[in-house]
Each structure stands twice: as structure tokens, then as C-alpha cells.
Design a protein around this motif. Structure first.
Motif, short mmCIF file in Angstrom:
data_model
loop_
_atom_site.label_atom_id
_atom_site.label_comp_id
_atom_site.label_asym_id
_atom_site.label_seq_id
_atom_site.Cartn_x
_atom_site.Cartn_y
_atom_site.Cartn_z
N GLY A 197 0.84 -1.19 0.00
CA GLY A 197 0.00 0.00 0.00
C GLY A 197 0.88 1.23 0.00
O GLY A 197 1.91 1.27 -0.67
N GLN A 198 0.45 2.26 0.77
CA GLN A 198 1.20 3.51 0.79
C GLN A 198 2.43 3.37 1.70
O GLN A 198 2.37 3.68 2.89
CB GLN A 198 0.28 4.65 1.25
CG GLN A 198 0.94 6.02 1.29
CD GLN A 198 1.66 6.36 0.01
OE1 GLN A 198 1.15 6.13 -1.08
NE2 GLN A 198 2.86 6.89 0.13
N ALA A 385 11.65 2.94 -14.06
CA ALA A 385 11.41 3.58 -12.77
C ALA A 385 10.31 2.80 -12.05
O ALA A 385 9.36 2.34 -12.69
CB ALA A 385 10.98 5.03 -12.97
N VAL A 386 10.48 2.62 -10.76
CA VAL A 386 9.45 1.94 -9.97
C VAL A 386 8.95 2.90 -8.91
O VAL A 386 9.75 3.54 -8.22
CB VAL A 386 10.00 0.65 -9.31
CG1 VAL A 386 8.92 -0.03 -8.48
CG2 VAL A 386 10.55 -0.30 -10.36
N ILE A 387 7.65 3.03 -8.80
CA ILE A 387 7.07 3.89 -7.77
C ILE A 387 6.31 3.01 -6.78
O ILE A 387 5.37 2.29 -7.16
CB ILE A 387 6.11 4.94 -8.38
CG1 ILE A 387 6.84 5.75 -9.46
CG2 ILE A 387 5.57 5.87 -7.30
CD1 ILE A 387 5.95 6.75 -10.19
N CYS A 388 6.73 3.05 -5.52
CA CYS A 388 6.03 2.32 -4.46
C CYS A 388 5.00 3.28 -3.89
O CYS A 388 5.34 4.27 -3.25
CB CYS A 388 7.00 1.89 -3.36
SG CYS A 388 8.27 0.76 -3.94
N VAL A 389 3.74 3.00 -4.13
CA VAL A 389 2.69 3.95 -3.76
C VAL A 389 1.37 3.21 -3.55
O VAL A 389 1.11 2.17 -4.16
CB VAL A 389 2.59 5.05 -4.85
CG1 VAL A 389 2.10 4.47 -6.17
CG2 VAL A 389 1.72 6.21 -4.40
N VAL A 413 7.64 3.11 -16.54
CA VAL A 413 7.28 3.28 -15.13
C VAL A 413 6.44 2.10 -14.64
O VAL A 413 5.47 1.71 -15.30
CB VAL A 413 6.51 4.60 -14.92
CG1 VAL A 413 6.07 4.74 -13.47
CG2 VAL A 413 7.38 5.78 -15.32
N TYR A 414 6.83 1.55 -13.51
CA TYR A 414 6.08 0.47 -12.87
C TYR A 414 5.57 0.99 -11.53
O TYR A 414 6.32 1.58 -10.78
CB TYR A 414 6.97 -0.76 -12.67
CG TYR A 414 7.47 -1.33 -13.97
CD1 TYR A 414 6.80 -2.38 -14.58
CD2 TYR A 414 8.61 -0.82 -14.58
CE1 TYR A 414 7.24 -2.91 -15.79
CE2 TYR A 414 9.07 -1.34 -15.79
CZ TYR A 414 8.38 -2.38 -16.39
OH TYR A 414 8.82 -2.90 -17.57
N ARG A 415 4.29 0.78 -11.24
CA ARG A 415 3.70 1.29 -10.01
C ARG A 415 3.06 0.18 -9.20
O ARG A 415 2.26 -0.59 -9.74
CB ARG A 415 2.63 2.35 -10.34
CG ARG A 415 3.18 3.55 -11.06
CD ARG A 415 2.07 4.44 -11.58
NE ARG A 415 1.09 4.79 -10.56
CZ ARG A 415 0.25 5.81 -10.67
NH1 ARG A 415 0.29 6.59 -11.75
NH2 ARG A 415 -0.62 6.08 -9.72
N THR A 416 3.37 0.14 -7.91
CA THR A 416 2.78 -0.92 -7.08
C THR A 416 1.28 -0.72 -6.87
O THR A 416 0.57 -1.68 -6.61
CB THR A 416 3.47 -1.00 -5.71
OG1 THR A 416 3.36 0.26 -5.06
CG2 THR A 416 4.93 -1.39 -5.82
N ASP A 417 0.80 0.52 -7.00
CA ASP A 417 -0.65 0.73 -6.83
C ASP A 417 -1.43 0.16 -8.00
O ASP A 417 -2.59 -0.21 -7.87
CB ASP A 417 -0.98 2.22 -6.63
CG ASP A 417 -0.57 3.08 -7.81
OD1 ASP A 417 0.32 2.65 -8.59
OD2 ASP A 417 -1.10 4.19 -7.96
N PRO A 437 4.46 -2.26 -17.73
CA PRO A 437 4.66 -0.88 -17.28
C PRO A 437 3.35 -0.10 -17.29
O PRO A 437 2.40 -0.47 -17.97
CB PRO A 437 5.66 -0.31 -18.28
CG PRO A 437 5.59 -1.20 -19.47
CD PRO A 437 5.15 -2.54 -18.98
N SER A 438 3.36 0.97 -16.53
CA SER A 438 2.19 1.82 -16.42
C SER A 438 2.03 2.64 -17.69
O SER A 438 3.00 3.03 -18.32
CB SER A 438 2.39 2.73 -15.21
OG SER A 438 1.49 3.79 -15.23
#
Lengths: 522, 66
Positions: A197-198, A385-389, A413-417, A437-438
Motif C-alpha cells: 500500500g502507501q 522507474a518503480v514507484i512504491c505507492v 514506469v512500474y507502479r505498485t498501486d 509498465p504503467s
């Protein structure tokens, strides 16, 4: 046949109960093969030895020959017993069980030596004592040894299993000599961006070594522990807490309690929260110490290595800037983990002139606009790029500005959300991802929550695994306990020991069931 | 009740409650000058409540005819 049997203790007289005891003993002896040939030989020769002494006293024929032969066998058995564990120790990486296992083996061999020492005494009066002992011993000895050996055997079984695992890995990985340049590592390095999560939680492992960077929020602890355990990992070579915010250290106490931890790296920054205090107390209780990050220091993690790049000052106004920043290299591939480092720290890193160019950037501070300055991003110049969000977080992460900076540069960009847990795999030359990727043009965050008039709203921290379809259920808060499997209304009597707020939809998704006493909303 | 400011995120202060869970407190509810790590006391001001009640009661008595 009769002739052979008359030499085997237990079958000589032809008495049935003796035969049964002897048979059981020989089966036990055969099982001892699992603990090593030496142990097997020792137990095989023992009855011959004991009974030949008795025979010798009764002056039977050939007793002396049998005595000497069995003695020779037992000594051979003892001589070769300690060596297999030693070989294993040398061959294997020091696995966690070994230190526990070793003393057991030593104890067994010590017993054996004692026994043979006693019996080796040729002194006549002493010998008769020995005979007495030996005479009453066989049964006793068997019992004692059985109980002693049982765990050793189990461990030996585990060991051989482990060896099998290791050797199968080695086949896959092909053993890498220490001198070989790291350009050609044979194993694959996996970087798991675990969806908490966040918050942040990143596990780096190559099958033999492992490192955890951050551990999400307090409620994520148990999930993180089981995620790591499911990978078969028992030991963490490094645990790195980038900085003391609850969305980074929340589950770390659970992790430290659950695993064998070698080195803990944390910035020497003070925070006043109970979460931070609890982490420090957990580390203290485990008798561990904390290593402060010193920029420029390099650590080995299996065939990979990482260098500390920040923090470069001793005090900051914002705890985020204390974030430990590390650059990990594996073969020719590289990863930059930035924690929540903001522009102040990014500037300092640039000023120090470190090599920060990396294939993968863990985007700083969940993609907020206070991190990922243009200069910093261009110096890193990542391909990925990976964003943990967290999904639908109320903080506006990631910032549209950051997303467009990444999009403009063609960075995937890869996002965990969006994707949940993301695993990046490096073979030392190239990096692959297990998720798509996002689509940045679509995913520009327009979801910044402007509705600040809603008084105190529970934070969305652990919404990660949830695809929030049911908005109405999101607003309903129910309560769970640390160990229970039910969710409750506020004030339910079951909540006396612990009471963790959680959204209804999340509680249901995690498999919690409504309490039958307080009947919470369903 | 005491809560501890864990951090600031966007329009919120993320505060740690006594059970170590966190909640978002809009920045407008955070006293000016509060920093990360500051402990906030949330309590009922009984005197102020009494004062307010009296005040409104006086108004009510003036306005209602019965």
C-alpha cells in the motif's frame, strides 16, 4: 547359515525374544546409515564387541578375534564420523542450522570416544568392571543413543535436503569462482518491490543472500514476513531502514523478530513515535547493534554489491532527507534505491560526484514533487522507474509533475498501486519485469484529494492489495485484532487486547469475517 | 489522548495513535509550528464546553416564547 548365525549376537542361542531385540537393533543400525557410515559402523560393531568381551570371560573360542575385529570396526567408525559434517561445513555457506547441528555431532562423537576409551583399557581388574558396565549397558546404551541420535538424524536429513537444494541451485547457477569478474554472474538477482500500500518495502535476493530495504506500515509486518518466508529465506544479510517514518519502518520489528538478521543499517536520526521506539527495543532485545550509513561504503551481497550514497549531512529538518540511498550493482546492471530522499539530499548526492547512473530508479518519496529533481533524474538516467505507492492515497502521490518528467524521457514506469508487487530480475546483463509498465498518459494522477474538510479521516496506508471498486465500503471503518480472524465494530469486547482500524472492504478482502457478537456492517 | 506526528504528506499530518496505527490529520487541525515528532494532546476542554453551553442557553431563553 547356522554357522554364520552363531557369530551374530542375538541369533546365537536361537531364543526368540533375543532374536526380536537383535532384529530391532540391527534395523536401528541400518537407519543410522542416514547419519553417516561411521555411525553405522560403530553401532554395527558395538554388539559384537560387547558380547565378545563376555565370551572372552567365558573363555569361548575365537572371542579374542571377534573382539579385535569389532574394536577395529568401531574405531574406524569413530574415526570417520566427525569428518562428513566438517566437509559439509566447508562446502556449504554457513547455513543457520549448522552451528546448532555441530555441537550435537560433537556430543555424539565425544560419547563414542569415551566409550572406546573405557573399553580400550586392557587392565584386567578394570576390564571386569567394564564388562559389568557393558553387560548392563547394551539396552540402556541403545535407549540413550536412540534419543541422542534421533534429532541428529533429522538434522542430517535436513542437511542432505539442503545439499540437494544447494546442488540443484548450483547446477542452475554454476558456481562462480571468487576471482571471476562480476560482469558474468551466473545467478539471477531478483528485486521484489513488495506491495504494502502507501509505503516502501523492497526485497533483494539471489537465492543465497538477501537484503530488505524498508518494511511498510505497522499493519504490513506479518504479510511481509510471510512473503519472505515463502521464498524460503531464513536469513537476511542486511536489513536497511531508510529513515524512521512509519510507512518505511512499520513492519520492521516483525521482520527482525522473524528472521536471522546479520546487519541492520539505519540513519542515526531520532523520531519520537512508538513505532520507532518499538523497532529500537526489538533490535535491543535481539542483542543486535545498528550500523550507521557512511556514504561511499561498499557492501557485498552475494555476487552483487551496493554502495551507500546518502545521507551526506548529520542533521536535516525533514526526516525524509535522512534517507539512506544505495546503488546496487549486479554484473553490468544497476539499481538506485532512494527511500524518501528529497531535493536537499539529491543535491548533496550530485555535489559529491558519485556514480549514480542506474538502469532502475526506485523513485524517491512515492513520486512526490519534492523528490526526483530534473538534474538528479538526468544524472541517474534510468531506463526503468518503480514507484512504491498506495492506491487512492490521500497525499497526491505520485505527483503529476514527476510522472510527466519520467514520461518525457521515455522511462518505463512500474507502479505498485497498479501492478501490485513488482519483481525485477537481473541476469547481470539485462533486467526484466514480471509486470506491465504503467501507461503514463492514462495514469496521470488526477486523484489528488481536495476534500480536506472531512475532519480526521483514516489513512489509506494498507490499501495496496486492494483494487478499490467498492467506494462505499471504503469509508466504513471496522476493527481487527493482531491475531484474530474476525472484524469488529468499534468498542466490541473482543478488541480489548488490540484494535487495528481497517476499511471494511480491505478487511473483507484480507479474509476477515464479521464478528458474531458485535455484528459489524457486512 | 496523545498522538504523535509521524510525518507530513500532502495536505495531511500523518499522526500515530496510541495503538501504533496511523491516521491523517488535516493540516488545518495541526497547531502552527508543529513539527515531525511533536506530541499533540487531544482533550475535552470541560470549562470551555460549559461556557459555550451557558452562552447558547442564554440566547435560547431569550428567543423562545414559551
Amino acid at each position: 547359515m547356522q554357522k554364520i548365525l552363531q557369530y551374530i549376537p542375538g541369533f546365537r542361542s536361537g531364543t526368540n525374544w533375543k532374536k526380536i531385540i537383535a532384529l530391532l537393533y540391527y534395523i536401528f543400525t541400518l537407519l543410522m546409515l542416514g547419519a553417516g557410515v561411521g555411525v553405522f559402523l560403530f553401532f554395527l560393531a558395538a554388539p559384537f564387541f560387547v558380547f565378545s568381551i563376555i565370551d572372552l570371560i567365558h573363555k569361548k573360542k575365537r572371542a579374542a578375534v571377534v573382539l579385535l575385529l569389532s574394536l577395529a570396526l568401531m574405531i574406524t567408525g569413530i574415526a570417520i564420523t566427525p569428518s562428513p559434517p566438517d566437509d559439509q561445513l566447508a562446502a556449504e555457506q554457513p547455513a543457520s542450522q549448522q552451528p546448532i547441528n555441530q555441537p550435537d555431532n560433537i556430543a555424539v562423537t565425544e560419547n563414542n570416544t569415551e566409550f572406546s576409551d573405557n573399553s580400550a583399557v586392557k587392565n584386567a581388574p578394570e576390564q571386569s568392571k567394564d564388562v559389568e558396565k557393558a553387560g548392563e549397558n547394551p539396552n540402556k546404551q541403545e535407549e540413550v543413543d536412540l534419543s541422542d541420535m534421533a534429532p541428529a538424524k533429522d538434522e542430517a536429513g535436513q542437511q542432505s535436503q539442503q545439499n540437494e537444494q544447494d546442488s540443484s541451485k548450483n547446477v542452475e547457477l554454476a558456481p562462480v569462482p571468487a576471482q571471476q569478474p562480476p560482469e558474468k554472474p551466473a545467478a539471477n538477482l531478483k528485486v521484489h518491490f513488495i506491495d504494502v500500500g502507501q509505503g516502501d518495502c523492497i526485497l533483494i535476493e539471489d537465492g543465497t543472500s538477501a537484503m530488505l530495504i524498508d518494511a511498510g506500515n505497522p499493519e504490513n509486518g506479518p504479510d511481509i514476513v510471510s512473503y519472505i518466508k515463502n521464498l524460503g529465506i531464513e536469513k537476511l544479510n542486511f536489513v536497511l531502514a531508510t529513515h524512521p517514518h512509519a510507512d518505511h519502518i512499520g513492519g520492521m520489528a516483525d521482520v527482525i523478530n522473524a528472521f536471522d538478521v546479520e546487519k541492520i543499517i539505519m540513519p542515526k536520526a531520532t523520531h519520537t513515535t512508538r513505532t520507532f521506539e518499538n523497532l529500537l527495543l526489538t533490535i535491543q532485545n535481539k542483542g543486535l547493534k545498528i550500523t550507521a550509513p557512511i556514504p561511499g561504503t561498499e557492501y557485498k551481497l552475494g555476487n552483487a554489491s551496493f554502495t551507500i550514497l546518502a545521507p551526506n549531512s548529520s542533521s536535516y529538518t525533514n526526516l525524509n532527507d535522512y534517507s539512506v540511498v544505495v546503488r546496487l550493482t549486479y554484473g553490468s546492471t544497476s539499481f538506485l534505491f532512494t527511500g524518501d530522499a528529497e531535493q536537499t539530499s539529491e543535491k548533496e548526492i550530485l555535489a559529491k560526484g558519485y556514480n549514480i547512473k542506474s538502469d532502475v530508479l526506485k523513485v524517491g518519496h512515492h513520486g512526490s514533487k519534492t523528490s526526483t529533481t530534473t538534474r538528479f533524474l538526468d544524472a541517474v538516467s534510468p531506463r526503468y522507474a518503480v514507484i512504491c505507492v498506495g492506491a487512492n492515497n490521500q497525499y497526491g502521490h505520485p505527483a503529476p509533475e514527476t510522472l510527466s518528467k519520467l514520461a518525457e524521457r521515455g522511462i518505463k514506469v512500474y507502479r505498485t498501486d497498479e501492478a501490485g508487487t513488482i519483481i525485477a530480475t537481473s541476469d547481470g546483463k539485462s533486467i526484466s519485469f514480471n509486470k506491465q509498465p504503467s501507461n503514463i498518459s492514462m495514469s496521470t494522477n488526477t486523484n489528488t484529494n481536495t476534500n480536506t474538510g472531512t475532519a480526521v479521516s483514516k489513512s489509506d496506508e494498507s490499501s495496496g492489495t486492494a483494487d478499490k471498486q467498492d467506494k462505499s465500503q471504503d469509508d466504513i471503518i471496522v476493527y481487527i485484532t493482531k491475531t484474530g480472524s474476525k472484524y469488529h465494530r468499534e468498542g466490541c469486547s473482543s478488541l480489548r487486547s488490540s484494535s487495528i482500524p481497517i476499511s471494511l472492504s480491505e478487511a473483507k478482502q484480507k479474509g476477515y469475517e464479521p464478528c458474531k457478537i458485535c455484528k459489524p456492517p457486512q | 489522548m496523545r498522538v504523535i506526528i509521524d510525518r507530513f504528506e500532502g495536505d495531511y499530518a500523518v499522526v500515530e495513535l496510541e495503538d501504533r496505527s496511523t491516521a491523517n490529520l488535516p493540516r488545518s487541525l495541526v497547531p502552527p509550528g508543529a513539527k515531525e515528532g511533536d506530541v499533540l494532546v487531544i482533550e475535552i476542554d470541560k470549562n470551555a464546553t460549559k461556557e459555550r453551553r451557558k452562552r447558547i442557553q442564554r440566547l435560547i431563553e431569550e428567543l423562545w416564547q414559551e
